[in-house]
Design a protein around this motif. Structure first.
Motif, short mmCIF file in Angstrom:
data_model
loop_
_atom_site.label_atom_id
_atom_site.label_comp_id
_atom_site.label_asym_id
_atom_site.label_seq_id
_atom_site.Cartn_x
_atom_site.Cartn_y
_atom_site.Cartn_z
N UNK A 68 6.72 -48.57 -20.68
CA UNK A 68 5.85 -48.58 -19.59
C UNK A 68 5.02 -49.53 -19.40
N UNK A 69 4.48 -50.51 -20.47
CA UNK A 69 4.08 -51.97 -19.81
C UNK A 69 5.46 -52.61 -18.93
N UNK A 70 6.50 -51.93 -19.77
CA UNK A 70 8.34 -52.92 -18.80
C UNK A 70 8.02 -52.66 -17.71
N UNK A 71 8.27 -50.57 -17.58
CA UNK A 71 8.39 -50.02 -16.14
C UNK A 71 6.98 -50.13 -15.29
N UNK A 72 5.59 -51.16 -15.41
CA UNK A 72 4.80 -51.89 -14.36
C UNK A 72 4.74 -52.72 -14.34
N UNK A 73 5.64 -54.00 -14.93
CA UNK A 73 6.37 -54.74 -14.11
C UNK A 73 7.36 -55.10 -13.97
N UNK A 74 8.39 -53.63 -13.76
CA UNK A 74 9.43 -53.77 -12.76
C UNK A 74 9.07 -53.15 -11.73
N UNK A 75 7.91 -52.75 -11.64
CA UNK A 75 6.89 -51.85 -10.45
C UNK A 75 6.30 -53.21 -9.40
N UNK A 76 5.85 -54.03 -10.23
CA UNK A 76 4.98 -54.47 -9.61
C UNK A 76 5.91 -55.79 -9.17
N UNK A 77 7.29 -56.19 -9.54
CA UNK A 77 8.35 -57.14 -9.19
C UNK A 77 8.71 -56.14 -7.76
N UNK A 78 8.76 -55.29 -7.94
CA UNK A 78 9.42 -54.56 -6.78
C UNK A 78 8.78 -54.28 -5.96
N UNK A 79 7.49 -54.11 -5.75
CA UNK A 79 6.48 -54.01 -5.24
C UNK A 79 6.34 -55.84 -4.26
N UNK A 80 6.72 -56.50 -5.13
CA UNK A 80 6.27 -57.73 -4.83
C UNK A 80 7.25 -58.54 -3.51
N UNK A 81 8.47 -57.73 -3.99
CA UNK A 81 9.70 -58.14 -2.88
C UNK A 81 9.69 -57.50 -1.44
N UNK A 82 8.85 -56.18 -2.04
CA UNK A 82 8.95 -55.24 -0.30
C UNK A 82 8.21 -55.74 0.72
N UNK A 83 8.91 -55.98 2.41
CA UNK A 83 8.68 -55.89 3.67
C UNK A 83 7.34 -56.25 3.74
N UNK A 84 6.22 -57.16 3.80
CA UNK A 84 4.81 -57.06 4.03
C UNK A 84 4.70 -55.89 5.31
N UNK A 85 3.54 -55.07 5.89
CA UNK A 85 3.41 -54.23 6.55
C UNK A 85 3.10 -55.05 7.76
N UNK A 86 3.83 -54.69 9.27
CA UNK A 86 3.89 -56.01 9.90
C UNK A 86 3.95 -56.85 9.81
N UNK A 87 5.06 -56.93 9.13
CA UNK A 87 5.52 -59.10 8.99
C UNK A 87 6.65 -59.20 9.98
N UNK A 88 6.81 -57.81 10.68
CA UNK A 88 7.52 -58.21 12.11
C UNK A 88 7.30 -59.03 13.15
N UNK A 89 5.48 -58.81 13.18
CA UNK A 89 4.50 -59.56 13.90
C UNK A 89 3.66 -60.71 12.83
N UNK A 90 3.77 -61.75 13.69
CA UNK A 90 3.40 -62.67 13.09
C UNK A 90 1.68 -63.06 13.12
N UNK A 91 0.56 -62.64 12.56
CA UNK A 91 -0.76 -62.37 13.33
C UNK A 91 -1.53 -64.05 13.32
N UNK A 92 -1.93 -63.04 14.94
CA UNK A 92 -2.16 -64.55 15.61
C UNK A 92 -3.37 -64.93 15.42
N UNK A 93 -4.51 -65.12 14.71
CA UNK A 93 -5.33 -65.16 14.31
C UNK A 93 -5.60 -65.16 13.21
#
Length: 388
Positions: A68-93
């Motif tokens: 279970x701990x290994x699976x959570x680590x795998x999910x964490x790595x997957x989450x870190x690789x996901x495109x960030x919300x709104x990443x197509x547009x760089x924050x202006x401020x």
């Protein structure tokens, strides 16, 4: 008591082996019980788990604890690789960057919280190769209700981590000892604000001080160690009060430090009043975040607005705060100065220091620009017309 238990720990239900099962749901973030839940075991891989979590389906683990701990680590790595919300547009401020960062962190936390584990009536984990978490859970949750419960694995690992910190403590030279943080109480790992309080010149004949929002009790302990005869430390959180009390006793300062449960100020006047409020005006999402996020600057404004009424004529209020909110565009320096002036206070002096924590040097951090420019200050405040 039964009614209070039902209110604090609602019931979560699920279907398992053709039968409807139920248990108490534990969530320190006060998340509601999951509406969709499936039972899973060691056969579940990261891809399938990620798909379930993304669809809003929670997973109750019945397999091996370490898997279970290994699976959570795998999910964490997957989450870190996901495109960030709104990443197509760089924050202006900087403010937009902060809001995007908070959304991304919230989404990540929501997904990782979908992996659940069971707790028995005594807080034991009924899984193969499970570690003994009973003491850690008792410290975090209090005495067991004697019922089965369900908790996210991510939260349970935080409970275990807090237990380890509580065992070994955090060395703080200014108190000539260690501070032992409890679960849900902010740990004094950032030393710059501690050093400011340890080095600032105390008001003359300072025999009484108030520590507002004491948390772990670190600032109260510093003042007592520096020779302040009596320190009244306040907090609204029972965990914080228990933590501060334990730390005062461990340091041999129990006779000098009194703990009071109240919103901000105790009764009376003091020659010195210190406060290290949360530094960012935003909404917290977990108990420990209340030490970092202060919605609408409520605590900061409350401290400043009532400070003069609790200071002696020649007393000082020490506001310890970072200017990172200013660099993020969440609060201006002028707004802070206006609050000080409107409260009938003057600035006697400001002592500044630069943070040394690792995020200030991490160029990959989405808030790096603000963190790199951050200054932590101790504002020495007095009553207008009251300083000789």
């Amino acid at each position: 008591m039964r009614g209070m238990t039902a209110l604090k720990f609602p019931v979560i239900t699920w279907l398992e082996s053709g039968q409807t099962r139920s248990a108490r749901w534990r969530s320190e973030a006060a998340l509601p019980p999951h509406a969709q839940l499936v039972v899973v075991d060691d056969r579940l891989g990261v891809d399938a788990a990620w798909k379930l979590a993304s669809e809003g389906t929670a997973m109750l683990w019945r397999g091996d604890w370490q898997n279970a701990r290994n699976l959570l680590q795998g999910l964490s790595r997957r989450a870190d690789r996901q495109p960030r919300s709104g990443s197509q547009k760089k924050p202006g401020t900087p403010g937009e960057a902060f809001e995007l960062h908070r959304r991304n962190q919230g989404r990540r936390a929501q997904l990782l919280a979908m992996l659940l584990v069971p707790l028995g009536p005594d807080y034991g984990v009924p899984l193969r190769r499970a570690q003994d978490v009973r003491l850690a859970c008792s410290e975090a949750y209090g005495p067991s209700t004697g019922e089965d419960s369900i908790v996210s694995l991510r939260e349970l690992l935080a409970v275990i981590s807090a237990h380890e910190w509580r065992k070994k403590g955090v060395p703080v030279p200014a108190v000539e000892g260690r501070i032992y943080p409890h679960f849900g109480v902010f740990s004094p790992v950032r030393g710059e604000y501690v050093d400011l309080v340890a080095k600032a010149t105390l008001p003359a004949n300072c025999d009484l001080a108030f520590d507002i929002g004491t948390g772990s009790g670190i600032l109260a302990a510093i003042l007592a160690r520096r020779g302040v005869g009596r320190v009244i430390a306040t907090d609204m959180d029972d965990r914080a009060l228990a933590c501060a009390s334990e730390n005062a006793e461990r340091l041999g300062l129990g006779a000098a430090i009194s703990l009071v449960k109240t919103d901000l100020f105790p009764e009376g006047l003091a020659r010195l009043i210190v406060c290290n409020p949360p530094w960012l005006p935003a909404q917290p999402t977990s108990p420990v975040e209340y030490a970092v996020y202060d919605p609408d600057s409520r605590m900061l404004r409350g401290f400043l607005g009532r400070l003069a009424a609790h200071l002696t004529a020649d007393g000082e209020g020490w506001l310890i705060i970072s200017d990172i909110a200013e660099h993020l565009g969440l609060r201006s320096r002028q707004k802070l100065l206006d609050w000080i002036a409107m409260a009938g206070l003057i600035v006697i002096e400001r002592l500044d220091t630069r943070p040394t924590h690792c995020k200030a040097q991490d160029a990959s951090d989405p808030l790096h620009a603000a963190r790199a420019a951050e200054v932590t200050s101790l504002w020495r405040l007095g009553r207008a017309g009251g300083i000789n």
